[in-house]
Scaffold this active site. Structure first.
Site, PDB file in Angstrom:
ATOM      1  N   ARG A 212       0.838  -1.220   0.053  1.00  0.00           N
ATOM      2  CA  ARG A 212      -0.152   0.115   0.016  1.00  0.00           C
ATOM      3  C   ARG A 212       0.856   1.362  -0.043  1.00  0.00           C
ATOM      4  NH1 ARG A 212      -3.091  -2.748   4.552  1.00  0.00           N
ATOM      5  NH2 ARG A 212      -4.636  -3.709   3.656  1.00  0.00           N
ATOM      6  N   PHE A 228     -11.508  -5.261  -5.199  1.00  0.00           N
ATOM      7  CA  PHE A 228     -11.476  -6.118  -4.007  1.00  0.00           C
ATOM      8  C   PHE A 228     -10.812  -5.531  -2.951  1.00  0.00           C
ATOM      9  CE2 PHE A 228     -10.493  -8.910  -7.998  1.00  0.00           C
ATOM     10  CZ  PHE A 228     -11.585  -9.646  -7.913  1.00  0.00           C
ATOM     11  N   ASP A 250     -16.032  -3.929  -4.145  1.00  0.00           N
ATOM     12  CA  ASP A 250     -16.118  -5.191  -3.428  1.00  0.00           C
ATOM     13  C   ASP A 250     -17.518  -5.760  -3.569  1.00  0.00           C
ATOM     14  OD1 ASP A 250     -13.909  -6.592  -1.241  1.00  0.00           O
ATOM     15  OD2 ASP A 250     -16.066  -7.346  -1.052  1.00  0.00           O
ATOM     16  N   SER A 251     -17.619  -7.078  -3.646  1.00  0.00           N
ATOM     17  CA  SER A 251     -18.942  -7.662  -4.117  1.00  0.00           C
ATOM     18  C   SER A 251     -19.684  -7.701  -2.579  1.00  0.00           C
ATOM     19  CB  SER A 251     -18.933  -9.168  -4.364  1.00  0.00           C
ATOM     20  OG  SER A 251     -18.116  -9.991  -3.606  1.00  0.00           O
ATOM     21  N   ALA A 277     -20.677  -1.779  -4.345  1.00  0.00           N
ATOM     22  CA  ALA A 277     -20.726  -3.115  -4.070  1.00  0.00           C
ATOM     23  C   ALA A 277     -21.122  -3.849  -5.280  1.00  0.00           C
ATOM     24  CB  ALA A 277     -21.931  -3.227  -2.976  1.00  0.00           C
ATOM     25  N   ASP A 297      -6.829  -7.281  -6.087  1.00  0.00           N
ATOM     26  CA  ASP A 297      -6.103  -8.066  -5.103  1.00  0.00           C
ATOM     27  C   ASP A 297      -7.316  -8.948  -4.431  1.00  0.00           C
ATOM     28  OD1 ASP A 297      -4.814  -8.803  -2.753  1.00  0.00           O
ATOM     29  OD2 ASP A 297      -5.283  -7.401  -1.552  1.00  0.00           O
ATOM     30  N   CYS A 337      -2.812 -14.179  -3.549  1.00  0.00           N
ATOM     31  CA  CYS A 337      -2.658 -14.672  -2.117  1.00  0.00           C
ATOM     32  C   CYS A 337      -2.745 -16.255  -2.010  1.00  0.00           C
ATOM     33  CB  CYS A 337      -3.457 -13.973  -1.049  1.00  0.00           C
ATOM     34  SG  CYS A 337      -5.154 -14.004  -1.319  1.00  0.00           S
TER      35      CYS A 337
HETATM   36  N1  SAH Z   1      -7.399  -5.344  -0.891  1.00  0.00           N
HETATM   37  C1  SAH Z   1      -7.934  -5.953   0.604  1.00  0.00           C
HETATM   38  C2  SAH Z   1      -8.132  -7.200   0.813  1.00  0.00           C
HETATM   39  C3  SAH Z   1      -8.909  -8.116  -0.287  1.00  0.00           C
HETATM   40  S1  SAH Z   1      -9.589  -9.522   0.400  1.00  0.00           S
HETATM   41  C4  SAH Z   1      -7.183  -5.219   1.509  1.00  0.00           C
HETATM   42  O1  SAH Z   1      -5.970  -4.715   1.369  1.00  0.00           O
HETATM   43  O2  SAH Z   1      -7.494  -5.345   2.707  1.00  0.00           O
HETATM   44  C5  SAH Z   1     -10.723 -10.163  -0.896  1.00  0.00           C
HETATM   45  C6  SAH Z   1     -11.970  -9.259  -1.168  1.00  0.00           C
HETATM   46  O3  SAH Z   1     -12.542  -9.828  -2.231  1.00  0.00           O
HETATM   47  C7  SAH Z   1     -13.097  -9.465   0.149  1.00  0.00           C
HETATM   48  O4  SAH Z   1     -13.465  -8.103   0.506  1.00  0.00           O
HETATM   49  C8  SAH Z   1     -14.277 -10.177  -0.801  1.00  0.00           C
HETATM   50  O5  SAH Z   1     -15.371  -9.666  -0.486  1.00  0.00           O
HETATM   51  C9  SAH Z   1     -14.085  -9.638  -2.132  1.00  0.00           C
HETATM   52  N2  SAH Z   1     -14.531 -10.462  -3.150  1.00  0.00           N
HETATM   53  C10 SAH Z   1     -14.702 -11.742  -3.437  1.00  0.00           C
HETATM   54  N3  SAH Z   1     -15.142 -12.126  -4.465  1.00  0.00           N
HETATM   55  C11 SAH Z   1     -15.435 -11.038  -5.328  1.00  0.00           C
HETATM   56  C12 SAH Z   1     -15.934 -10.761  -6.530  1.00  0.00           C
HETATM   57  N4  SAH Z   1     -16.280 -11.624  -7.321  1.00  0.00           N
HETATM   58  N5  SAH Z   1     -16.226  -9.514  -7.012  1.00  0.00           N
HETATM   59  C13 SAH Z   1     -15.906  -8.362  -5.899  1.00  0.00           C
HETATM   60  N6  SAH Z   1     -14.857  -8.598  -4.775  1.00  0.00           N
HETATM   61  C14 SAH Z   1     -14.973  -9.722  -4.450  1.00  0.00           C
END
Ligand code: SAH
Length: 393
Positions: A212, A228, A250-251, A277, A297, A337
């Site tokens: 970050r 995400f 984020d979903s 969302a 991510d 990850c």
């Molecule tokens: N980048 C974040 C961590 C990401 S964790 C940080 O720095 O803290 C992964 C995230 O992806 C979760 O919040 C989850 O809700 C989201 N996610 C999972 N599947 C998804 C999709 N199909 N579309 C959008 N978001 C999604």
């Protein structure tokens, strides 16, 4: 100290003699009567040499070695290991007035297989990944609050989703010591709410801190998409870095609420930020080509080796969408990850996506997990976070 014994098959002590901390079920010749899941055990070679003491578990990894000697695994053992972990974090300069969120214990990386501890101010969030650590949770909590040099007042135990479901331990997420005080923590001078009660993992992804910071340096004047976003970590670094506009996606509606709250905490009333969302693939399909800094991510696409092939296809598709849409001169931060996906495999997936786009793309940085998520040199499986920063002409 010798606990109940487990004897290995001939020759199966070799990886343990190189300090790899796992005993696989196929390596075991004989288990003494009366050993139960989560028990402390002593592991012996076929010729009767003591190898180490650890936690027994039913499954393909049968013993996680905690110490390659015959010392007792008691509270003083945990105080010693936690002190070593803490000394290292101090050396990493992670404990500062403007930074009180970090990982104190990263499992095998801190010679404590099966245990994860994140610190948020005066609260420690403890996660057990093995029944043995579950049974040790009270002495671990006591050891934590007795450490010199850090004032841990509250210990929240959060293992409902991390313990093997078949072990039937019924762990309750709850405070072992103390209670709720504040949930605002600080990372590099930025504030955020940590929802350890309901959030994913321990409530915040401390593992992206250094990545970050790097993003912050590339944000000046850019139009940013944080895909995400979860709690919005990358978004508020981008804003501090001078981004023109930041969109977080984020979903999960809960994640979008957390992101909005965290942005408000750091940049009240700042109109540069918007959160949506929405499903990632849908958003990427429908969005215009307006962004010149994109972060991808996603959650681990492959939690196990069996899911590897589909995961690689997923990474390729996701990155292909970003390459298709990012503005010329754009920068992409892309991550995986998944522990089951190697650095080379991830790079190959991104390479394939790049080739599909036919654009000129250069690798600027190769990223990994931060120093408070160390990799035990004898346990290369501990490497899980991979990232690439790419410049797209
Ligand atoms: N980048 C974040 C961590 C990401 S964790 C940080 O720095 O803290 C992964 C995230 O992806 C979760 O919040 C989850 O809700 C989201 N996610 C999972 N599947 C998804 C999709 N199909 N579309 C959008 N978001 C999604």
């Amino acid at each position: 100290m010798t606990y109940k014994r487990i004897y290995l098959k001939r020759g199966k002590e070799e990886s343990l003699q190189r300090f790899h901390p796992w005993v696989f079920s196929g390596a075991i010749h004989r288990i003494e009567d009366g050993i139960e899941e989560g028990d402390l055990v002593s592991v012996f070679s076929a010729s009767g040499d003591h190898i180490g003491n650890g936690h027994y578990q039913i499954g393909s990894i049968s013993v996680r070695i905690l110490d390659f000697s015959d010392r007792a695994i008691d509270e003083s053992f945990f105080v010693e290991r936690l002190t070593q972990a803490l000394n290292m974090r101090r050396a990493l300069n992670l404990m500062r007035p403007d930074n009180n969120a970090f990982r104190l214990v990263h499992g095998e990386g801190d010679f404590l297989p099966g245990l994860v501890i994140d610190i948020y101010g005066d609260t420690a969030v403890v996660q057990a990944h093995s029944p043995g650590m579950h049974f040790a949770r009270t002495i671990i909590a006591n050891a934590l609050t007795s450490l010199d040099g850090i004032a841990v007042k509250n210990v929240y135990y959060k293992s409902e989703t991390t313990l093997p479901y078949k072990a039937n331990l019924d762990p309750q997420n709850d405070y072992i010591i103390g209670s709720f005080t504040t949930n605002v923590a600080m990372e590099n001078g930025l504030k955020f709410h940590v929802d350890w009660l309901k959030g994913q993992k321990t409530g915040f992804f401390v593992d992206q801190r250094e990545n970050r910071s790097l993003l912050e340096h590339y944000s000046q004047g850019r139009t940013v998409l944080n895909m995400f976003c979860y709690t919005g970590g990358f978004s508020f670094y981008a804003m501090r870095g001078g981004a023109k506009l930041v969109h977080s996606v984020d979903s999960s509606a809960k994640a979008i609420q957390l992101t909005t709250d965290n942005v408000e905490l750091n940049f009240p009333g700042d109109s540069r930020h918007k959160a949506f969302a929405e499903d990632a693939f849908k958003y990427l399909d429908e969005m215009k080509s307006d962004y010149d800094l994109i972060i991808l991510d996603p959650p681990a696409f492959a939690k196990h080796k069996s899911a590897l092939k589909n995961a690689l296809i997923g990474y390729r598709k996701l990155n292909a969408k970003a390459f298709e849409k990012i503005k010329p001169g754009g920068i992409l931060f892309t991550f995986s990850c998944s522990q089951a996906v190697s650095k080379e495999q991830f790079r190959l997936a991104v390479f394939s996506a790049a080739a599909m786009s036919r654009r000129k793309i250069r690798i600027l940085h190769q990223l990994t997990q931060p120093s408070d998520h160390p990799i035990n040199i004898y346990h290369p499986e501990g490497e899980y976070l991979k990232g690439l920063v790419l410049y797209v002409e």
